[in-house]
Design an enzyme around this catalytic site. Sequence first.
Site, PDB file in Angstrom:
ATOM      1  N   LYS A  18      53.286 -70.656  77.730  1.00  0.00           N
ATOM      2  CA  LYS A  18      53.931 -69.865  78.909  1.00  0.00           C
ATOM      3  C   LYS A  18      53.887 -70.477  80.255  1.00  0.00           C
ATOM      4  CE  LYS A  18      51.345 -66.190  80.348  1.00  0.00           C
ATOM      5  NZ  LYS A  18      51.412 -66.102  81.706  1.00  0.00           N
ATOM      6  N   ASN A  19      53.059 -70.593  80.514  1.00  0.00           N
ATOM      7  CA  ASN A  19      52.827 -71.087  82.162  1.00  0.00           C
ATOM      8  C   ASN A  19      53.606 -72.177  82.338  1.00  0.00           C
ATOM      9  OD1 ASN A  19      51.436 -68.891  82.422  1.00  0.00           O
ATOM     10  ND2 ASN A  19      49.522 -69.710  82.854  1.00  0.00           N
ATOM     11  N   ARG A  24      54.907 -61.290  88.007  1.00  0.00           N
ATOM     12  CA  ARG A  24      54.560 -62.193  89.402  1.00  0.00           C
ATOM     13  C   ARG A  24      55.315 -63.465  89.315  1.00  0.00           C
ATOM     14  NH1 ARG A  24      51.024 -60.658  92.493  1.00  0.00           N
ATOM     15  NH2 ARG A  24      51.200 -62.520  93.395  1.00  0.00           N
ATOM     16  N   CYS A  80      47.704 -56.953  91.631  1.00  0.00           N
ATOM     17  CA  CYS A  80      47.612 -57.556  90.277  1.00  0.00           C
ATOM     18  C   CYS A  80      46.291 -57.222  89.726  1.00  0.00           C
ATOM     19  CB  CYS A  80      48.080 -59.165  90.423  1.00  0.00           C
ATOM     20  SG  CYS A  80      47.469 -60.163  88.900  1.00  0.00           S
ATOM     21  N   ARG A 117      46.675 -61.723  95.356  1.00  0.00           N
ATOM     22  CA  ARG A 117      47.474 -63.071  94.835  1.00  0.00           C
ATOM     23  C   ARG A 117      48.669 -63.286  95.853  1.00  0.00           C
ATOM     24  NH1 ARG A 117      48.585 -63.301  88.542  1.00  0.00           N
ATOM     25  NH2 ARG A 117      49.028 -65.297  88.863  1.00  0.00           N
ATOM     26  N   ASP A 127      41.867 -69.275  83.571  1.00  0.00           N
ATOM     27  CA  ASP A 127      42.306 -68.201  82.538  1.00  0.00           C
ATOM     28  C   ASP A 127      41.524 -68.315  81.181  1.00  0.00           C
ATOM     29  OD1 ASP A 127      45.826 -69.183  83.509  1.00  0.00           O
ATOM     30  OD2 ASP A 127      44.400 -67.815  84.177  1.00  0.00           O
ATOM     31  N   ARG A 152      51.874 -60.523  76.527  1.00  0.00           N
ATOM     32  CA  ARG A 152      52.661 -61.078  77.469  1.00  0.00           C
ATOM     33  C   ARG A 152      52.569 -62.642  77.286  1.00  0.00           C
ATOM     34  NH1 ARG A 152      50.666 -60.159  82.942  1.00  0.00           N
ATOM     35  NH2 ARG A 152      52.291 -61.568  83.292  1.00  0.00           N
TER      36      ARG A 152
HETATM   37  C1  EPZ Z   1      48.859 -69.508  87.926  1.00  0.00           C
HETATM   38  O1  EPZ Z   1      49.130 -68.512  88.647  1.00  0.00           O
HETATM   39  C2  EPZ Z   1      48.933 -69.182  86.600  1.00  0.00           C
HETATM   40  N1  EPZ Z   1      50.294 -68.243  86.134  1.00  0.00           N
HETATM   41  C3  EPZ Z   1      47.878 -68.226  86.174  1.00  0.00           C
HETATM   42  O2  EPZ Z   1      47.691 -67.620  84.912  1.00  0.00           O
HETATM   43  C4  EPZ Z   1      46.353 -68.995  86.511  1.00  0.00           C
HETATM   44  O3  EPZ Z   1      45.510 -68.181  86.578  1.00  0.00           O
HETATM   45  C5  EPZ Z   1      46.735 -69.724  88.000  1.00  0.00           C
HETATM   46  O4  EPZ Z   1      47.829 -70.151  88.121  1.00  0.00           O
HETATM   47  C6  EPZ Z   1      45.364 -70.469  88.287  1.00  0.00           C
HETATM   48  O5  EPZ Z   1      45.299 -71.452  87.202  1.00  0.00           O
HETATM   49  C7  EPZ Z   1      51.311 -69.149  85.760  1.00  0.00           C
HETATM   50  O6  EPZ Z   1      51.325 -70.344  85.771  1.00  0.00           O
HETATM   51  C8  EPZ Z   1      52.499 -68.115  85.657  1.00  0.00           C
HETATM   52  P1  EPZ Z   1      47.664 -70.132  92.113  1.00  0.00           P
HETATM   53  P2  EPZ Z   1      49.397 -68.840  90.323  1.00  0.00           P
HETATM   54  O7  EPZ Z   1      48.746 -69.752  93.195  1.00  0.00           O
HETATM   55  O8  EPZ Z   1      50.128 -70.099  90.537  1.00  0.00           O
HETATM   56  C9  EPZ Z   1      45.596 -68.183  95.852  1.00  0.00           C
HETATM   57  C10 EPZ Z   1      47.741 -66.230  83.150  1.00  0.00           C
HETATM   58  O9  EPZ Z   1      46.681 -65.691  82.593  1.00  0.00           O
HETATM   59  N2  EPZ Z   1      46.822 -68.141  96.533  1.00  0.00           N
HETATM   60  O10 EPZ Z   1      47.179 -71.395  91.585  1.00  0.00           O
HETATM   61  O11 EPZ Z   1      50.113 -67.438  90.792  1.00  0.00           O
HETATM   62  C11 EPZ Z   1      45.505 -67.265  94.930  1.00  0.00           C
HETATM   63  O12 EPZ Z   1      45.404 -65.952  95.210  1.00  0.00           O
HETATM   64  C12 EPZ Z   1      47.867 -66.389  84.552  1.00  0.00           C
HETATM   65  O13 EPZ Z   1      48.481 -66.601  82.278  1.00  0.00           O
HETATM   66  C13 EPZ Z   1      47.163 -67.987  98.034  1.00  0.00           C
HETATM   67  O14 EPZ Z   1      45.969 -67.780  98.492  1.00  0.00           O
HETATM   68  O15 EPZ Z   1      47.886 -68.854  90.881  1.00  0.00           O
HETATM   69  C14 EPZ Z   1      44.410 -67.712  93.985  1.00  0.00           C
HETATM   70  O16 EPZ Z   1      43.141 -67.312  94.612  1.00  0.00           O
HETATM   71  C15 EPZ Z   1      47.094 -65.554  85.333  1.00  0.00           C
HETATM   72  N3  EPZ Z   1      48.180 -68.019  98.486  1.00  0.00           N
HETATM   73  C16 EPZ Z   1      44.415 -69.403  94.053  1.00  0.00           C
HETATM   74  O17 EPZ Z   1      45.403 -69.449  95.371  1.00  0.00           O
HETATM   75  C17 EPZ Z   1      49.268 -68.486  97.917  1.00  0.00           C
HETATM   76  O18 EPZ Z   1      50.222 -68.672  98.423  1.00  0.00           O
HETATM   77  C18 EPZ Z   1      45.288 -69.766  93.068  1.00  0.00           C
HETATM   78  O19 EPZ Z   1      46.429 -69.275  92.543  1.00  0.00           O
HETATM   79  C19 EPZ Z   1      49.123 -68.847  96.506  1.00  0.00           C
HETATM   80  C20 EPZ Z   1      47.895 -68.792  95.795  1.00  0.00           C
END
Ligand code: EPZ
Length: 429
Positions: free
Chosen positions: A22-23, A96, A120, A125, A311, A403
């Site tokens: 999915k991701n 998202r 979320c 996020r 995850d 999902r």
């Molecule tokens: C991806 O989300 C995945 N989603 C998430 O999986 C997964 O938990 C996450 O990566 C971490 O591995 C998809 O790929 C669709 P991040 P993403 O940006 O990219 C902070 C699932 O269960 N951050 O890597 O949105 C953020 O808040 C989902 O399938 C900022 O501060 O996650 C977090 O603490 C849930 N500012 C950390 O970085 C930003 O601009 C990592 O988030 C972006 C992120």
Amino acid sequence: MDSLVIEGGARLRGSLKINGSKNASLPLMAGALLAGPGGGATFLRDVPNLSDIVHQIALLRELGCEVERQADGALKIEVKDEKDSHARYDLVRKMRASICVLGPLLARRKYARISMPGGCAIGDRPVDIHLRGLEAMGAVIDLDGGDIIARTDQLTGAEIFLGGNFGSTVLGTANVMSAATLAKGTTMIESAACEPEVVDLANCLNAMGAKITGAGTPRILIEGVEALHGAAHTVIPDRIEAGTFMVAAAITNGEVRLENCRLDHLMAVVDKLRAIGVIIEKDNGGCTVASVRRLEAATLTTQPHPGFPTDLQAQFMALLSIADGNSVITEKIFPDRFLHVAELARLGARLHKEGSTVIIQGQKKLIGAPVMASDLRASAALVIAGLIAKGTTTVMRVYHIDRGYEKIEQRLINVGAKIKRVSQEELEL
Ligand code: EPZ
């Protein structure tokens, strides 16, 4: 508002095929926007049938794409027009990850209007790092009526540090890397996410004519090109789905063969499972997961890839809730990602949460009860706990699980689980 009703106690036995990721699929589908009208269609094989994918298809259609499932199951995405570049709140609030159309739209169409993703269940996020990366390439970004508005005459290559307080960002890397493919000059992303989904996107974009090197490492180089074209690509297997089924096999002291499973994407997970007593035997294109005794306790901390994936944190909490001894889980990516704690406690798990750490006192058994799913991975953890809880466990609001897991109850039934999906009406009877 369906629920899953599980009779605990069955050992899982048999084999399961892991679906496409999915991701990986979501940013790959957004990447097809970069081909533009007349650039040819992109064909993505092994894109799973999930509600998140349905949302992304709806969004791409609104953005001028023709999207069809081919007879062989491949997803054909072709950009027909570029009039509308607005990802509306109504679609983005449902998922998202819609944010990953921002980079491709801006690079290709020089304009993008994306609803800012809201709150979320797994915690805060923000998307500030995505925007910072695009601004570094010369984009002008404004906020209006809850929408991010990004404009540029032409993106320019830049050196960009993409690290944040919690390390790298997966979709942030996908957005900036995708945008840089059509920028003038070369972009260097430092502190890029190294997740397999980022590598899969880079491979597909390179098949579309991009010049990306270093994906899978913290430093990615992208040499901008004039245009991209359609291509054919097969999505990588879903490592989080695979990890979820590994935990399900282990917690039931079962033996399950996982087909189409890449262990090289799950090194930290396999290492942890083996450390607590799970047997994992690699074979051609998959592995067999078995456990034959009570598992040992463990300590784990979630980290960006190749560290332990956030995850799978909830699923491991369910597993360690019946391990022999006290375990400690620390969540370093989404410090508030613990809505499953109270629900697992309803099944008799002994969990003590301090900040973003949970101490787990391993119990000999769990007892079935009605529980509430709150997000995708939390609901998977409740299903896993229900597989071994004595009596009946009812997991409500399973739309969360749909999902990210295709027909999960059918696949668990195929390996011996006693589980069924019931509607709200049936549940009330
Ligand atoms: C991806 O989300 C995945 N989603 C998430 O999986 C997964 O938990 C996450 O990566 C971490 O591995 C998809 O790929 C669709 P991040 P993403 O940006 O990219 C902070 C699932 O269960 N951050 O890597 O949105 C953020 O808040 C989902 O399938 C900022 O501060 O996650 C977090 O603490 C849930 N500012 C950390 O970085 C930003 O601009 C990592 O988030 C972006 C992120």
